[in-house]
Design an enzyme around this catalytic site. Structure first.
Site, PDB file in Angstrom:
ATOM      1  N   LYS A   1       0.855  -1.203   0.000  1.00  0.00           N
ATOM      2  CA  LYS A   1       0.000   0.000   0.000  1.00  0.00           C
ATOM      3  C   LYS A   1       0.885   1.246   0.000  1.00  0.00           C
ATOM      4  O   LYS A   1       1.892   1.293   0.720  1.00  0.00           O
ATOM      5  CB  LYS A   1      -0.905  -0.032   1.234  1.00  0.00           C
ATOM      6  CG  LYS A   1      -1.955   1.071   1.265  1.00  0.00           C
ATOM      7  CD  LYS A   1      -2.884   0.882   2.469  1.00  0.00           C
ATOM      8  CE  LYS A   1      -3.972   1.944   2.525  1.00  0.00           C
ATOM      9  NZ  LYS A   1      -4.865   1.779   3.682  1.00  0.00           N
TER      10      LYS A   1
ATOM     11  N   SER B   1      -9.724   1.828   2.656  1.00  0.00           N
ATOM     12  CA  SER B   1      -8.842   2.548   1.770  1.00  0.00           C
ATOM     13  C   SER B   1      -7.799   1.683   1.058  1.00  0.00           C
ATOM     14  O   SER B   1      -7.214   2.132   0.077  1.00  0.00           O
ATOM     15  CB  SER B   1      -8.123   3.656   2.545  1.00  0.00           C
ATOM     16  OG  SER B   1      -7.304   3.113   3.558  1.00  0.00           O
TER      17      SER B   1
ATOM     18  N   SER C   1      -9.938  -0.461   6.857  1.00  0.00           N
ATOM     19  CA  SER C   1      -9.331  -0.354   5.524  1.00  0.00           C
ATOM     20  C   SER C   1      -8.615  -1.590   4.991  1.00  0.00           C
ATOM     21  O   SER C   1      -8.225  -1.610   3.828  1.00  0.00           O
ATOM     22  CB  SER C   1      -8.366   0.822   5.483  1.00  0.00           C
ATOM     23  OG  SER C   1      -9.101   2.001   5.286  1.00  0.00           O
TER      24      SER C   1
HETATM   25  N1  GLN Z   1     -13.400   4.096   5.989  1.00  0.00           N
HETATM   26  C1  GLN Z   1     -12.704   4.530   7.152  1.00  0.00           C
HETATM   27  C2  GLN Z   1     -12.333   5.989   7.027  1.00  0.00           C
HETATM   28  O1  GLN Z   1     -12.710   6.565   6.080  1.00  0.00           O
HETATM   29  C3  GLN Z   1     -11.511   3.665   7.416  1.00  0.00           C
HETATM   30  C4  GLN Z   1     -10.262   4.112   6.807  1.00  0.00           C
HETATM   31  C5  GLN Z   1      -9.069   3.297   7.224  1.00  0.00           C
HETATM   32  O2  GLN Z   1      -9.193   2.268   7.887  1.00  0.00           O
HETATM   33  N2  GLN Z   1      -7.894   3.797   6.861  1.00  0.00           N
HETATM   34  O3  GLN Z   1     -11.681   6.568   7.845  1.00  0.00           O
END
Ligand code: GLN
Length: 490
Positions: A79, A154, A178
């Site tokens: 990532k 994400s 994410s």
């Molecule tokens: N969807 C969540 C957010 O928007 C989780 C994001 C994440 O785990 N980095 O913050």
């Protein structure tokens, strides 16, 4: 014979037995990438030459009769918010568009001892803020199961890469879901370890009290093996746990007899997608049929998790992102004076969602609102943690959906941030409590999109989580399914 569709443990055996070479495998994955990337867009940077060079080194080692380690010679994606020495790490943000870290994150240092073939850096929502990978400043990623749909986020690039065969496995990060949510949207396995199990050193900070790095893989066996490699204390991360790292592969036994599984009634909420409800309940019934002891439990503060998360995470983000001022970090946009320069830099280089969170975070932390919002959220966080502590007095793991819906259409939620935030209802409570959780494929929606079963464990209870996930996986065949990419495979 295609190689890109196999899990790492199978490829490792094939490499060790000299049935294939690492160059052959790497070329196969790169050829697959060439074929699918136009439709999927899982990567921000592809490190083709370095990948082939590493593969050649592995082949030399194999032919000289030396033993190879588990991940050696196997292509993976990282990532793009995990620092890689000499390879651009953009966080899918214009503000870091040309940032080349002069050091490796601890997870990368650990991985490099194993010599995997890093084939590229995967797409994400800018600074990991989002759940669909549409917030990337560069391009959206498409779901391999239906390219009109989001891959989740994400870590959507990592999950889509693994699901489409343009990586055998990948690393993601999980602050509020994410890793697990994109894994569930893309029909692969994703694990968020206990907070502190894996070092965060070199992970570009979003919300430091919640962030954790973890594996995204084809199956639970790969997940356990990779967790063995990346876990452990790190002097460079004071929040990393000093607890010994057990051998997680010892949990790969298809036996859940007597395992106590809790089904939290608050996670089977009104409004949960019917297909998800059915598939997850069926999966839990399967575990019961295998000898697990299933009972309904209550986690009463679940309803407050979204509000709590969306105060704490932006508050930490606002603080963490202060460093991108065009001086310490960030692509500078000039201005009349230094204040004007900083204003221009942050205005032009951050995307809308990042700006929204910086504003929410600073508001929640400002004098006068701190007690009403941030401090209150911290208190509710403690209540959420206590819910789990209570529940784990009676059960060994908790099973529930990973997400309330399957993957939705690209563009469907992007203009409605609140609706998007509500999607995180099943994943954020674990981050607030620091617990480990895995998402493992458990079926398909009526329109053919994958569904994930989430299994949650006690702090440092990864072994039990892996045991339950593996037993379930082995009773099914979902981990052998590969997405058919429209226009490429169809
Ligand atoms: N969807 C969540 C957010 O928007 C989780 C994001 C994440 O785990 N980095 O913050």
């Amino acid at each position: 014979m295609a190689l890109y569709d196999k899990p790492a443990h199978v490829l490792h055996e094939m490499l060790a037995k000299k049935e294939i070479s690492s160059v052959e495998l790497t070329e196969d994955v790169l050829a697959r990438m060439d074929k699918v990337e136009k439709s999927i867009g899982a990567y921000i940077t592809v490190t083709r030459d370095d990948a082939l060079r590493t593969a050649e080194e592995t082949d030399k080692k194999i032919s000289s009769g030396e033993e190879i380690s588990f991940l050696e010679g196997i292509p993976c994606g990282i990532k793009d918010n995990i620092c890689t020495n000499g390879i651009k790490t953009t966080c899918a943000s214009k503000i870091l568009e040309n940032f080349v870290p002069p050091y490796d994150a601890t997870v990368i240092t650990k991985l490099k001892q194993e010599k995997p073939v890093i084939i590229g850096k995967t797409n994400l929502d800018e600074f990991a803020m989002g759940g669909s990978t549409e917030n990337s400043a560069f391009h959206a990623t498409h779901n391999p199961w239906n390219i009109d749909c989001v891959p989740g986020g994400s870590s959507g690039g990592s999950a889509a890469a693994v699901a489409s065969g343009s990586a055998i496995w990948a690393l993601g990060s999980d602050t509020g879901g994410s890793i697990r949510q994109p894994a569930s949207f893309c029909g692969v396995v994703g694990m968020k370890p206990t907070y502190g199990r894996v070092s965060r050193y070199g992970l570009v900070a979003y919300a430091s009290s919640l962030d954790q790095i973890g594996p995204i893989t084809r199956d639970v066996t790969d997940c356990a093996n990779i967790l063995n490699i990346i876990s452990g204390h790190d002097d460079m991360d004071s929040t990393s746990s000093a607890a010994d790292v057990p051998d997680y592969t010892k949990s790969l036994v298809a036996d859940v007899k007597g395992l106590k599984i809790g089904m939290p009634k608050e996670y089977f909420i009104d409004g949960i997608d019917e297909d998800i409800n059915n598939a997850v309940r069926k999966a839990i019934d399967e575990l019961k049929a295998m000898g697990a002891d299933v009972k309904e439990i209550s986690l009463p503060h679940t309803a407050y998790a979204i509000a709590t998360y969306y105060l704490i995470a932006p508050a930490e983000a606002a603080t963490n992102l202060e460093r991108y001022d065009g001086v310490s970090y960030g692509e500078r946009v000039d201005g009349a004076d230094v204040v004007d320069m900083m204003k221009n830099t942050r205005t032009q280089k951050f995307g809308d969602e990042v700006k929204r969170r910086i504003m929410i975070g600073n508001y929640a932390l400002s004098a006068g609102y701190y007690d009403a919002y941030y401090l209150k959220a911290l208190k509710v966080r403690t209540l959420i943690q206590r819910d789990y502590t209570e529940a784990f007095k009676d059960v060994d793991v908790i099973a529930c959906p990973t997400a309330p819906t399957p993957a939705y259409k690209i563009g469907e939620m992007i203009d409605d941030p609140l609706k998007m935030y509500l999607q995180d209802v099943c994943t954020v409570p674990l981050n607030l409590a620091g617990l480990p959780g895995i998402s493992v494929p458990c079926g398909y929606s009526s329109n053919g999109m994958p569904i994930g079963l989430q299994i949650i464990g006690r702090p440092l209870g990864e072994e039990t989580v892996i045991r339950a996930a593996y037993a379930y996986e082995q009773s099914q065949n979902f981990h052998n399914d590969m997405a058919k990419i429209g226009g490429v495979d169809a």
